[in-house]
Scaffold this motif. Structure first.
Motif, mmCIF file in Angstrom:
data_model
loop_
_atom_site.group_PDB
_atom_site.id
_atom_site.type_symbol
_atom_site.label_atom_id
_atom_site.label_comp_id
_atom_site.label_asym_id
_atom_site.label_seq_id
_atom_site.Cartn_x
_atom_site.Cartn_y
_atom_site.Cartn_z
ATOM 1 N N GLU A 1 0.593 -1.705 0.218
ATOM 2 C CA GLU A 1 -0.137 -0.153 -0.340
ATOM 3 C C GLU A 1 0.844 0.639 0.242
ATOM 4 O O GLU A 1 0.285 2.307 -0.391
ATOM 5 C CB GLU A 1 -0.911 -0.338 1.239
ATOM 6 N N ASP A 2 2.562 1.606 0.477
ATOM 7 C CA ASP A 2 3.277 2.444 0.349
ATOM 8 C C ASP A 2 3.784 1.885 -0.036
ATOM 9 O O ASP A 2 5.092 2.702 0.406
ATOM 10 C CB ASP A 2 3.517 2.933 1.901
ATOM 11 N N LEU A 3 4.519 1.413 -1.011
ATOM 12 C CA LEU A 3 5.494 0.972 -1.988
ATOM 13 C C LEU A 3 5.002 0.207 -3.228
ATOM 14 O O LEU A 3 4.272 -0.846 -3.568
ATOM 15 C CB LEU A 3 6.382 0.369 -1.129
ATOM 16 N N SER A 4 5.536 1.118 -4.321
ATOM 17 C CA SER A 4 6.258 0.542 -5.660
ATOM 18 C C SER A 4 7.597 1.020 -6.566
ATOM 19 O O SER A 4 8.037 1.640 -6.081
ATOM 20 C CB SER A 4 4.610 1.287 -6.539
ATOM 21 N N ALA A 5 7.146 -0.209 -7.439
ATOM 22 C CA ALA A 5 8.072 0.408 -8.218
ATOM 23 C C ALA A 5 7.831 -0.056 -9.708
ATOM 24 O O ALA A 5 6.663 0.620 -9.854
ATOM 25 C CB ALA A 5 8.509 -1.534 -8.380
ATOM 26 N N ALA A 6 8.466 1.147 -10.429
ATOM 27 C CA ALA A 6 8.112 1.874 -11.964
ATOM 28 C C ALA A 6 9.725 1.516 -12.402
ATOM 29 O O ALA A 6 10.839 1.556 -12.179
ATOM 30 C CB ALA A 6 8.444 3.178 -11.859
ATOM 31 N N ALA A 7 8.981 0.877 -14.105
ATOM 32 C CA ALA A 7 10.356 0.875 -15.310
ATOM 33 C C ALA A 7 10.324 1.777 -15.951
ATOM 34 O O ALA A 7 9.043 2.343 -16.510
ATOM 35 C CB ALA A 7 10.313 -0.759 -16.143
#
Length: 291
Positions: free
Chosen positions: A108-114
């Motif tokens: 809920e408080d962490l995402s990854a992006a390429a």
């Protein structure tokens, strides 16, 4: 032309697919009935509460990217000025850029992006790529490189972003969530990067503001929404400018928008992308590592 760029229509929201965040504060409209946030926390308002970190991240992802794993593309353009002490700012060059990204929410408080970014520097009088630029400060005729970042991965929380490792976070706000403001049906969420000066010049300051319709942000049927962005930055000279001992800074003033499905790149610019980074035109680019 760009095809299969992105889908702004409704589709199921997945907790695993989202991304990016930083911080700020703001005020939410009142007089709305209660509802449950995307991650199950009940609030007084019948919409995402952008002061609540998971909701702030959700809104940010809908605006900047998408809540599902699909390619999101931005087209940007702008002007860059040279600033030195006791002199008027000098228009230096233009910029046209293209960024493709994919997003995956890990919690809920962490995402990854390429992400993968490509840009050219342009002549302000023609709008075309300038392989050489007349430097208004030094008088030199500088050779200009292509500007390429990535493909790379970054990790985002409601208050930071990090490249390579989630532990190397770069604070992008003075609060616990990204800074946001609302005026009528327009909402803005900003990344604010405050970096210390590496020279005696002005400290670096990068601000990227994303703007969208508040009603779109609050619509649970939409995973990705139309969005514009503005980028303003004060940064040090680039090496290719060969400024020597001249003290000063660059002022970047850039705007852009999230591209819609099938929207083409400008012809002259698409030729540059195809020549330098054709993989960026593939609908499944950029790739993720095994997160």
């Amino acid at each position: 032309s760009m095809t299969n760029r992105r889908n702004m229509s409704a589709s199921p929201v997945s907790r695993r697919h989202l991304l990016l965040a930083m911080a700020g504060s703001g005020a939410v409209a009142t007089g709305l009935s209660s509802a449950t946030s995307l991650f199950g926390s009940t609030h007084e308002a019948d919409l995402l509460d952008l002061n609540f970190a998971p909701d702030n991240l959700t809104a940010y992802l809908k605006m900047r990217g998408s809540l599902i794993d699909e390619q999101v593309a931005y087209l940007i353009s702008g002007r860059v000025y040279a600033i030195v002490e006791k002199a008027a700012a000098q228009p230096f060059f233009g910029i046209v850029g293209f960024q493709v990204s994919r997003y995956r929410r890990l919690s809920e408080d962490l995402s990854a992006a390429a992400t993968h970014y490509f840009a050219i520097y342009t002549d302000l009088s023609t709008g075309q790529r300038a392989e050489r630029l007349n430097n208004p400060i030094s008088g030199a005729n500088n050779v200009t490189p292509l500007s390429v970042y990535g493909p790379s991965e970054m990790f985002l929380t409601p208050s930071s972003m990090a490249f390579g490792s989630a532990d190397n976070g770069l604070k992008a706000t003075m609060s616990d969530v990204r800074a946001w403001e609302r005026t009528g049906d327009v909402v803005q969420i900003a990344d604010e990067i405050f970096a210390p000066a590496e020279t005696e010049n002005l400290p670096d300051l990068d601000i990227t503001a994303y703007r969208a319709q508040w009603s779109d942000v609050q619509n649970p049927e939409l995973n990705s929404i139309p969005c514009t962005m503005g980028f303003t930055a004060v940064e040090d000279w680039r090496d290719w400018m060969e400024m020597g001992d001249v003290e000063g800074s660059l002022l970047w003033h850039v705007t852009g928008h999230k591209m819609s499905t099938g929207e083409p790149l400008p012809n002259h610019f698409e030729e540059q992308v195809r020549a330098a980074a054709p993989e960026m035109l593939a609908p499944d680019w950029p790739p993720f590592s095994d997160l």
